[in-house]
Design a protein around this motif. Structure first.
Motif, PDB file in Angstrom:
ATOM      1  N   GLY A 137       0.869  -1.184   0.000  1.00 29.28           N
ATOM      2  CA  GLY A 137       0.000   0.000   0.000  1.00 29.28           C
ATOM      3  C   GLY A 137       0.897   1.222   0.000  1.00 29.28           C
ATOM      4  N   GLY A 138       0.375   2.385  -0.435  1.00 28.21           N
ATOM      5  CA  GLY A 138       1.164   3.612  -0.469  1.00 28.21           C
ATOM      6  C   GLY A 138       2.511   3.395  -1.120  1.00 28.21           C
ATOM      7  N   ASP A 139       3.605   3.729  -0.385  1.00 26.21           N
ATOM      8  CA  ASP A 139       4.956   3.572  -0.956  1.00 26.21           C
ATOM      9  C   ASP A 139       5.705   2.419  -0.308  1.00 26.21           C
ATOM     10  N   GLU A 140       4.953   1.422   0.166  1.00 22.03           N
ATOM     11  CA  GLU A 140       5.571   0.262   0.833  1.00 22.03           C
ATOM     12  C   GLU A 140       5.484  -0.995  -0.035  1.00 22.03           C
ATOM     13  N   PHE A 141       6.625  -1.628  -0.189  1.00 24.90           N
ATOM     14  CA  PHE A 141       6.715  -2.830  -1.035  1.00 24.90           C
ATOM     15  C   PHE A 141       7.417  -3.959  -0.283  1.00 24.90           C
ATOM     16  N   VAL A 142       7.118  -5.177  -0.678  1.00 19.64           N
ATOM     17  CA  VAL A 142       7.787  -6.351  -0.117  1.00 19.64           C
ATOM     18  C   VAL A 142       8.236  -7.230  -1.273  1.00 19.64           C
ATOM     19  N   ALA A 143       9.425  -7.828  -1.120  1.00 17.04           N
ATOM     20  CA  ALA A 143       9.892  -8.768  -2.149  1.00 17.04           C
ATOM     21  C   ALA A 143      10.520  -9.973  -1.462  1.00 17.04           C
ATOM     22  N   PHE A 144      10.381 -11.130  -2.057  1.00 19.39           N
ATOM     23  CA  PHE A 144      11.019 -12.352  -1.550  1.00 19.39           C
ATOM     24  C   PHE A 144      12.097 -12.764  -2.533  1.00 19.39           C
ATOM     25  N   GLY A 145      13.249 -13.140  -2.005  1.00 23.97           N
ATOM     26  CA  GLY A 145      14.323 -13.538  -2.904  1.00 23.97           C
ATOM     27  C   GLY A 145      15.449 -14.218  -2.158  1.00 23.97           C
ATOM     28  N   ALA A 146      16.550 -14.396  -2.881  1.00 29.10           N
ATOM     29  CA  ALA A 146      17.742 -14.995  -2.283  1.00 29.10           C
ATOM     30  C   ALA A 146      18.551 -13.891  -1.608  1.00 29.10           C
ATOM     31  N   SER A 147      19.595 -14.291  -0.949  1.00 27.36           N
ATOM     32  CA  SER A 147      20.457 -13.293  -0.317  1.00 27.36           C
ATOM     33  C   SER A 147      21.228 -12.551  -1.415  1.00 27.36           C
ATOM     34  N   ILE A 148      21.169 -11.225  -1.337  1.00 29.10           N
ATOM     35  CA  ILE A 148      21.838 -10.419  -2.369  1.00 29.10           C
ATOM     36  C   ILE A 148      22.900  -9.564  -1.689  1.00 29.10           C
ATOM     37  N   PRO A 149      24.099  -9.516  -2.247  1.00 30.14           N
ATOM     38  CA  PRO A 149      25.082  -8.603  -1.658  1.00 30.14           C
ATOM     39  C   PRO A 149      24.608  -7.167  -1.863  1.00 30.14           C
ATOM     40  N   ILE A 150      24.136  -6.556  -0.777  1.00 27.72           N
ATOM     41  CA  ILE A 150      23.543  -5.223  -0.907  1.00 27.72           C
ATOM     42  C   ILE A 150      24.630  -4.150  -0.907  1.00 27.72           C
ATOM     43  N   THR A 151      24.700  -3.462  -1.996  1.00 29.22           N
ATOM     44  CA  THR A 151      25.696  -2.400  -2.118  1.00 29.22           C
ATOM     45  C   THR A 151      24.955  -1.096  -2.396  1.00 29.22           C
ATOM     46  N   GLU A 152      25.681  -0.024  -2.255  1.00 28.65           N
ATOM     47  CA  GLU A 152      25.091   1.284  -2.545  1.00 28.65           C
ATOM     48  C   GLU A 152      24.682   1.356  -4.012  1.00 28.65           C
ATOM     49  N   GLN A 153      25.470   0.669  -4.852  1.00 27.75           N
ATOM     50  CA  GLN A 153      25.191   0.661  -6.293  1.00 27.75           C
ATOM     51  C   GLN A 153      23.841  -0.036  -6.579  1.00 27.75           C
ATOM     52  N   TRP A 154      23.632  -1.126  -5.857  1.00 22.28           N
ATOM     53  CA  TRP A 154      22.383  -1.893  -6.018  1.00 22.28           C
ATOM     54  C   TRP A 154      21.178  -1.041  -5.611  1.00 22.28           C
ATOM     55  N   ARG A 155      21.367  -0.369  -4.473  1.00 20.14           N
ATOM     56  CA  ARG A 155      20.294   0.477  -3.951  1.00 20.14           C
ATOM     57  C   ARG A 155      19.987   1.609  -4.940  1.00 20.14           C
ATOM     58  N   GLU A 156      21.019   2.186  -5.485  1.00 16.74           N
ATOM     59  CA  GLU A 156      20.857   3.295  -6.424  1.00 16.74           C
ATOM     60  C   GLU A 156      20.188   2.818  -7.704  1.00 16.74           C
ATOM     61  N   GLN A 157      20.561   1.605  -8.085  1.00 22.12           N
ATOM     62  CA  GLN A 157      19.989   1.021  -9.299  1.00 22.12           C
ATOM     63  C   GLN A 157      18.476   0.854  -9.158  1.00 22.12           C
ATOM     64  N   LEU A 158      18.064   0.394  -7.980  1.00 22.66           N
ATOM     65  CA  LEU A 158      16.642   0.192  -7.727  1.00 22.66           C
ATOM     66  C   LEU A 158      15.881   1.510  -7.739  1.00 22.66           C
ATOM     67  N   LEU A 159      16.564   2.547  -7.202  1.00 19.65           N
ATOM     68  CA  LEU A 159      15.879   3.828  -7.053  1.00 19.65           C
ATOM     69  C   LEU A 159      16.261   4.815  -8.145  1.00 19.65           C
ATOM     70  N   ASN A 160      17.009   4.311  -9.117  1.00 20.70           N
ATOM     71  CA  ASN A 160      17.571   5.164 -10.155  1.00 20.70           C
ATOM     72  C   ASN A 160      16.607   6.225 -10.665  1.00 20.70           C
ATOM     73  N   GLU A 161      15.468   5.743 -11.188  1.00 17.14           N
ATOM     74  CA  GLU A 161      14.576   6.696 -11.834  1.00 17.14           C
ATOM     75  C   GLU A 161      13.803   7.557 -10.851  1.00 17.14           C
TER      76      GLU A 161
END
Ligand code: GTP
Length: 185
Positions: free
Chosen positions: A140-164
């Motif tokens: 709802g609103g701006d809240e999301f949930v995702a299920f997945g494997a363990s991902i090496p979380i980097t600043e680059q990954w975070r930026e990629q997700l929020l890029n646009e």
């Protein structure tokens, strides 16, 4: 002699009667045939119509089912889908990711709700690409949930997700936790 004439007369008359009788019978058969053909065509159309109605009902049912379990804006699974599929998702994925966009209200207020909608769609698309659309849900609103494997979380990954969405100064935070995945021996 008299008898002969009478015989001939009756013979000829019978021949005519015979022809008339056969013609009437034939006309009767043709009429029955036409009526049966008409009835069959009517039945055929009726069955076609019933099949069409059943197919439409099935489509409508699928549409309603989709709408009940999906967010209309992003087409991701909604909160209900997330809760109902939680157990299954837990069993098949080792990690749960929870996302909450930052400053989304400000982006909405500043750029309008259409842009806000677009940010949500872009983010939904980004996580779908990362985790697979079937494993992502909008709570709802701006809240999301995702299920997945363990991902090496980097600043680059975070930026990629929020890029646009970052173009609208809309950031995002996330939490990751391990699911209670059952081991399959
Ligand atoms: N455009 C758009 N806005 C929505 C939708 N659903 C909810 N909102 C808005 O999203 C905003 C969410 O506000 P907040 O939870 O304060 O989000 P935020 O500004 O990112 O604040 P934090 O999450 O605390 O960082 C509210 O203003 C809602 O009106 C939607 O489908 N489309």
């Amino acid at each position: 002699m008299t008898l002969d004439i009478a015989d001939e007369f009756f013979e000829d008359s019978f021949a005519i009667f015979n022809i008339i009788d056969t013609s009437i019978k034939n006309a009767g058969f043709i009429m029955i045939g036409v009526a049966m053909l008409h009835m069959l065509r009517h039945k055929h159309n009726l069955i076609k119509q019933i099949n069409q109605e059943m197919a439409e009902k099935e489509l409508l049912q699928k549409k309603l089912q989709f709408e009940a379990y999906h967010d209309p804006l992003t087409a991701l699974g909604n909160r209900r889908a997330c809760f109902e599929l939680f157990e299954t998702q837990q069993e098949t994925h080792s990690h749960l990711y929870y996302f909450d966009l930052d400053n989304f209200k400000t982006a909405n207020d500043k750029h309008g709700h259409l842009v806000g909608d677009n940010i949500l769609k872009l983010f939904a698309h980004a996580i779908s690409k990362e985790f697979g659309a079937d494993n992502c849900f909008r709570l709802g609103g701006d809240e999301f949930v995702a299920f997945g494997a363990s991902i090496p979380i980097t600043e680059q990954w975070r930026e990629q997700l929020l890029n646009e969405s970052q173009a609208f100064f809309c950031g995002g935070k996330y939490w990751v936790c391990r699911t209670a995945r059952k081991r399959i021996c």
